[in-house]
Design a protein around this motif. Structure first.
Motif, PDB file in Angstrom:
ATOM      1  N   PRO A  88       0.929  -1.348  -0.002  1.00 36.36           N
ATOM      2  CA  PRO A  88      -0.116  -0.164   0.100  1.00 36.36           C
ATOM      3  C   PRO A  88       1.002   1.303  -0.083  1.00 36.36           C
ATOM      4  N   LYS A  89       2.141   1.224   0.666  1.00 35.79           N
ATOM      5  CA  LYS A  89       2.822   2.606   0.710  1.00 35.79           C
ATOM      6  C   LYS A  89       3.419   2.822  -0.642  1.00 35.79           C
ATOM      7  N   PHE A  90       3.535   1.893  -1.658  1.00 34.15           N
ATOM      8  CA  PHE A  90       3.921   2.258  -2.730  1.00 34.15           C
ATOM      9  C   PHE A  90       2.979   2.827  -3.468  1.00 34.15           C
ATOM     10  N   VAL A  91       1.900   1.911  -3.424  1.00 36.43           N
ATOM     11  CA  VAL A  91       0.457   2.262  -4.291  1.00 36.43           C
ATOM     12  C   VAL A  91       0.208   3.794  -4.047  1.00 36.43           C
ATOM     13  N   LYS A  92       0.147   4.181  -2.727  1.00 40.64           N
ATOM     14  CA  LYS A  92       0.049   5.440  -2.347  1.00 40.64           C
ATOM     15  C   LYS A  92       0.918   6.545  -3.016  1.00 40.64           C
ATOM     16  N   LEU A  93       2.390   6.179  -3.038  1.00 44.02           N
ATOM     17  CA  LEU A  93       3.384   7.025  -3.623  1.00 44.02           C
ATOM     18  C   LEU A  93       3.286   7.120  -5.048  1.00 44.02           C
ATOM     19  N   HIS A  94       2.931   6.070  -5.793  1.00 46.89           N
ATOM     20  CA  HIS A  94       2.746   6.026  -7.121  1.00 46.89           C
ATOM     21  C   HIS A  94       1.467   6.987  -7.479  1.00 46.89           C
ATOM     22  N   LEU A  95       0.338   7.049  -6.680  1.00 45.87           N
ATOM     23  CA  LEU A  95      -0.697   7.712  -6.854  1.00 45.87           C
ATOM     24  C   LEU A  95      -0.600   9.246  -6.703  1.00 45.87           C
ATOM     25  N   LYS A  96       0.298   9.593  -5.818  1.00 47.28           N
ATOM     26  CA  LYS A  96       0.633  10.902  -5.567  1.00 47.28           C
ATOM     27  C   LYS A  96       1.334  11.453  -6.593  1.00 47.28           C
ATOM     28  N   GLN A  97       2.322  10.673  -7.152  1.00 49.23           N
ATOM     29  CA  GLN A  97       3.102  10.971  -8.383  1.00 49.23           C
ATOM     30  C   GLN A  97       2.082  11.193  -9.641  1.00 49.23           C
ATOM     31  N   SER A  98       1.371  10.545  -9.688  1.00 51.07           N
ATOM     32  CA  SER A  98       0.337  10.322 -10.820  1.00 51.07           C
ATOM     33  C   SER A  98      -0.498  11.559 -10.701  1.00 51.07           C
ATOM     34  N   VAL A  99      -1.004  12.095  -9.393  1.00 49.68           N
ATOM     35  CA  VAL A  99      -1.910  13.159  -9.300  1.00 49.68           C
ATOM     36  C   VAL A  99      -0.823  14.676  -9.652  1.00 49.68           C
ATOM     37  N   GLN A 100       0.262  14.573  -9.243  1.00 48.15           N
ATOM     38  CA  GLN A 100       1.218  15.413  -9.258  1.00 48.15           C
ATOM     39  C   GLN A 100       1.524  15.903 -10.754  1.00 48.15           C
TER      40      GLN A 100
END
Lengths: 456, 195
Positions: A56-68
Motif C-alpha cells: 500500500p505504501k508504494f501504491v500511495k506514492l505512485h498515486l501521489k506522483q500520478s496526481v502531481q
C-alpha cells in the motif's frame, strides 16, 4: 547448451559495469514514475520487487506522483451509437487538439456485454464507478410468498411484450424473504396475474462496478435494496459517487435513489470497499435530492448533491464520508435566478457551473473547503454558450490554464487567460456518424486495488 | 573577489572540494550540518566518491546561479592544482596537494554547452551511463538534493520503460528468485500487460 549460455552471460556481465544494489526507498522513487502497465510487468522481476510494488505504501506514492505530474491522465467517454462501450482519449492529445481526435475503444470494459448504456459516475484515485442495467423478470408466488427463480421463457416473453413497464419501477433490488410486491400495487393494475397466484414483474437491476482501467481489475458491488413505503411508484432514479474516506482509509461509494410516486421518497446508501458492505446512513431531514440535476460529486472528503427543502429552495448538501454527517454549503452570488447548474469536481475542489438563460456561463470554485474562510471564487465568467446546451465542467488542462467544458454531446476548451473557446473535434465514429458521447469523466492512472480488504 | 563563505567538503576517496555556502546548502544534509555548527571545518562525505561529488557540485552550482539570475557562460568547477582557471563567480575545487592530478569528466563538450533552458541543461547533465545515474541518485538521496533526486529518478525510469524483465534484472543486478511456475503465475495475473 548450458555451458554456452553460461559463458554468454558471463561476457555480458563483464561488458556491463555492475551497478550497486539500490535500497528500497530509492527504488520506490524510481518505480513510482513508471506507468502502471510497466509496473505490472515488473512484478515478476524478483520477490522483493513484487512485494515492493504491491504494498500500500508504494501504491500511495505512485498515486501521489500520478496526481502531481498528471501523466497518463485520460478522458473516458461513451458513444451514443455504442452505448455500453467506452472510449479513451489521453489528455496530451486532447490539449494538443490539432485536427480531429480519435478516441480508442476500451475493449476491457467489464460491462460491455450488457445491452443498455454504461454510465460513468465519477472517478477517484484511478478507480471509476460505472453502472449498467439488466432487465430481469421475476415471478412472485403470492401464496408461498416467494419469488420463482426461473420463469419459463414464455412468461419472460410475455412480461417483456406487455405494457407492464410503465407501471414497474426500474432498478430496485429485492430481499427474497421480506419483499412483497403486492404491497406496491395501487389499485390492482400494473401487475399481471397468472394462474396459481403468480404475479409477473420486470425489473431493471442496476449493476454497479468499481473499475481500475489501468490495472484492468474490477469488482461488482453487492446488490442493495430499497425499502419503499407503502405507496405507488412510477419511476426510480439513482446516482452514484465514489470517494476516499481519509478517516477510515477506505474507498466509499454513495448511492442516492429517488423514487417518484405520489410522493418523492429517497434513500442514501454507502458502500465500503474495505468491508464489501452497504449500509444506510441517516438522511438530511425535510430535504430530498433535486431531480433536475441528480448527481453526486466528491470534494474535500465529502459527497455533494443539490438538495431541495420543504420551502422548495435548493441547497448544496455535503455528506461527509468519514463522519456521515450533513452540512449545507452556501450558494455563490448568482447573477439572477434563471439558470441551471451543475456540480462538478475541478482539480479536487467543488465547482459549480451556472448556465444562465441569457446565454452565459459562470464557473465557481469553492476555496478553503471546510475552513473558516470557505468561499466561492469565480474561476471564469461570461463564457458565451447559448442556452440550448447543458454545460458541465470536466477538468483543468495539465498546466491549469484551460478548462475543459462539456457542451451537451461535445467538448470545448475554455482558455482562462485568453478568455476564448476552442472546439474539440472527434473523428467520425462508425458508419460515419459524428462521434457524440453520452457520459464522460477524467481518470488518472493508479495501482489502487479494487479488492482492498485492509487499510490503504 | 567575493567574500562569500566557503564550505569545505571531503569525498570518500579523500578529495577536497571548496564550495560557496549557497551551493553547499542545496544539499539539505549539508545545510543541517552547517546549522549544527560544522560549517567551519571539513565536512566528510564518506558515502560519495570524488567523481560523483564533482558532478553534484556542478549541478548545484548551476542551479544556484540560475536562481540568483547570474549569467554564466559555463559551469566549470575550477581545479586548483597548479594552473588555476579563474572566472568571475565560480566554485573552486581545491586539490589536496598530496593527491594525484584530478580527473576531469571524460566528455569535455559538457563544459562548453550553453543551453538557454535549464531543463535542457538538466537533460544534458543526466545523459550519462546507467552506473553513473545510479551513483547520482544514491548520492543525491544521501545529500538530500531533491531536484537532483527527481531528475535522476526520472532519467532511470525513462531508461527502464522499454526494457524487458530480463534486461531490467541485468541492469539492476537482481537475481530472479521465482521458480518458473511462480513467475508464470504472476505473468498470467496481468497477461495483457506483457503484449
Amino acid at each position: 547448451m548450458e555451458l554456452r549460455s553460461t559463458i554468454k552471460s558471463f561476457f555480458f556481465f563483464l561488458r556491463r559495469k555492475k551497478v550497486q544494489k539500490l535500497p528500497d526507498e530509492i527504488l520506490e522513487l524510481i518505480l513510482s514514475r513508471l506507468p502502471v502497465k510497466c509496473l505490472l510487468n515488473l512484478r515478476c522481476v524478483s520477490k522483493s520487487w513484487l512485494t515492493l510494488i504491491s504494498r500500500p505504501k508504494f501504491v500511495k506514492l505512485h498515486l501521489k506522483q500520478s496526481v502531481q505530474t498528471k501523466i497518463n491522465l485520460s478522458l473516458y467517454l461513451s458513444c451514443i451509437n455504442r452505448p455500453s462501450s467506452f472510449y479513451r482519449v489521453d489528455f496530451d492529445s486532447l490539449e494538443k487538439n490539432d485536427g480531429y481526435l480519435q478516441p480508442v475503444e476500451v475493449n476491457y470494459n467489464p460491462l460491455s456485454h450488457l445491452d443498455n448504456r454504461t454510465n460513468i459516475y465519477g472517478s477517484c484515485d484511478g478507480l471509476i464507478c460505472i453502472s449498467n442495467s439488466m432487465d430481469i423478470v421475476l415471478l412472485w408466488n403470492s401464496s408461498t410468498r416467494r419469488f420463482l427463480d426461473r420463469p419459463s421463457s414464455a412468461m419472460v416473453e410475455f412480461a417483456r411484450n406487455s405494457n407492464l413497464s410503465q407501471y414497474i419501477s426500474s432498478g430496485f433490488g429485492f430481499d427474497n424473504k421480506s419483499y412483497n410486491p403486492l404491497r406496491r400495487q395501487d389499485n390492482g393494475t400494473g401487475l399481471e396475474r397468472f394462474s396459481e397466484g403468480l404475479v409477473c414483474m420486470t425489473y431493471t437491476l442496476d449493476i454497479v462496478v468499481l473499475w481500475n482501467p489501468s490495472t484492468r481489475k474490477s469488482i461488482k458491488l453487492p446488490q442493495v435494496s430499497v425499502e419503499i413505503p407503502n405507496q405507488s411508484y412510477r419511476h426510480k432514479y439513482s446516482t452514484y459517487g465514489i470517494g476516499y474516506d481519509e478517516t477510515n482509509h477506505d474507498y466509499k461509494v454513495v448511492r442516492v435513489v429517488v423514487v417518484l410516486g405520489d410522493d418523492i421518497y429517497y434513500e442514501v446508501h454507502v458502500f465500503s470497499l474495505r468491508l464489501n458492505l452497504w449500509h444506510k446512513p441517516k438522511k438530511y431531514s425535510d430535504h430530498h435530492p433535486d431531480l433536475e440535476s441528480l448527481k453526486t460529486v466528491i470534494a474535500g472528503g465529502a459527497m455533494h448533491w443539490m438538495s431541495v427543502g420543504m420551502d422548495n429552495k435548493r441547497s448544496i448538501l455535503a455528506f461527509d464520508l468519514g463522519t456521515e454527517t450533513y452540512r449545507v454549503i452556501q450558494h455563490p452570488e448568482y447573477r439572477d435566478l434563471d439558470f441551471s447548474s451543475s456540480l462538478d469536481n475541478l482539480g479536487g475542489c467543488l465547482s459549480l457551473t451556472c448556465h444562465y438563460h441569457s446565454g452565459i456561463v459562470d464557473v465557481w470554485v469553492l476555496k478553503e473547503y471546510g475552513g473558516e474562510n470557505e468561499s466561492w471564487s469565480r474561476l471564469a465568467q461570461n463564457i458565451p454558450i447559448t442556452y440550448n446546451y447543458v454545460v458541465k465542467s470536466v477538468a483543468y488542462s495539465k498546466n491549469g490554464k484551460k478548462l475543459l467544458l462539456r457542451k451537451h454531446n461535445s467538448l470545448v476548451w475554455y482558455d482562462l487567460e485568453l478568455k476564448s473557446l476552442e472546439n474539440i473535434r472527434f473523428h467520425a465514429g462508425e458508419n460515419n456518424y459524428p462521434f457524440k458521447f453520452e457520459v464522460i469523466d477524467s481518470c488518472l492512472e493508479s495501482l489502487v486495488d479494487v479488492n482492498v480488504a485492509e487499510a490503504g | 573577489m567575493s567574500s562569500k563563505k566557503m564550505i569545505t567538503l571531503k569525498s570518500s576517496d579523500g578529495r577536497i572540494f571548496e564550495v560557496e555556502e549557497a551551493v553547499a546548502q542545496e544539499s539539505q544534509t549539508i545545510k543541517h550540518m552547517i546549522e549544527d555548527g560544522y560549517g567551519n571545518s571539513v565536512i566528510p562525505l564518506p558515502n560519495v566518491t570524488g567523481r560523483i561529488l564533482y558532478k553534484i557540485i556542478e549541478f548545484c552550482t548551476k542551479h544556484v546561479a540560475v536562481e540568483e539570475d547570474i549569467k554564466q557562460k559555463s559551469v566549470e568547477p575550477t581545479v586548483v592544482v597548479e594552473d588555476v582557471k579563474q572566472k568571475s563567480v565560480e566554485p573552486t575545487v581545491v586539490e589536496d596537494v598530496k593527491q594525484k592530478s584530478v580527473e576531469l569528466p571524460v566528455d569535455d563538450d559538457a563544459w562548453d554547452a550553453e543551453p538557454s533552458d535549464i531543463d535542457e541543461w538538466d537533460a544534458q547533465f543526466i545523459d550519462v551511463d546507467e552506473s553513473t545515474m545510479f551513483e547520482l541518485i544514491v548520492a543525491s538521496n544521501y545529500l538530500n538534493i531533491k531536484r537532483l533526486m527527481d531528475l535522476s529518478a526520472q532519467a532511470i525510469a525513462d531508461m527502464m520503460k522499454d526494457k524487458t524483465v530480463e534486461e531490467i534484472r541485468k541492469i539492476f543486478n537482481i537475481q530472479n528468485d521465482f521458480t518458473p511456475e511462480e513467475e508464470m503465475k504472476i505473468r498470467n495475473e496481468n497477461s495483457w500487460a506483457y503484449e
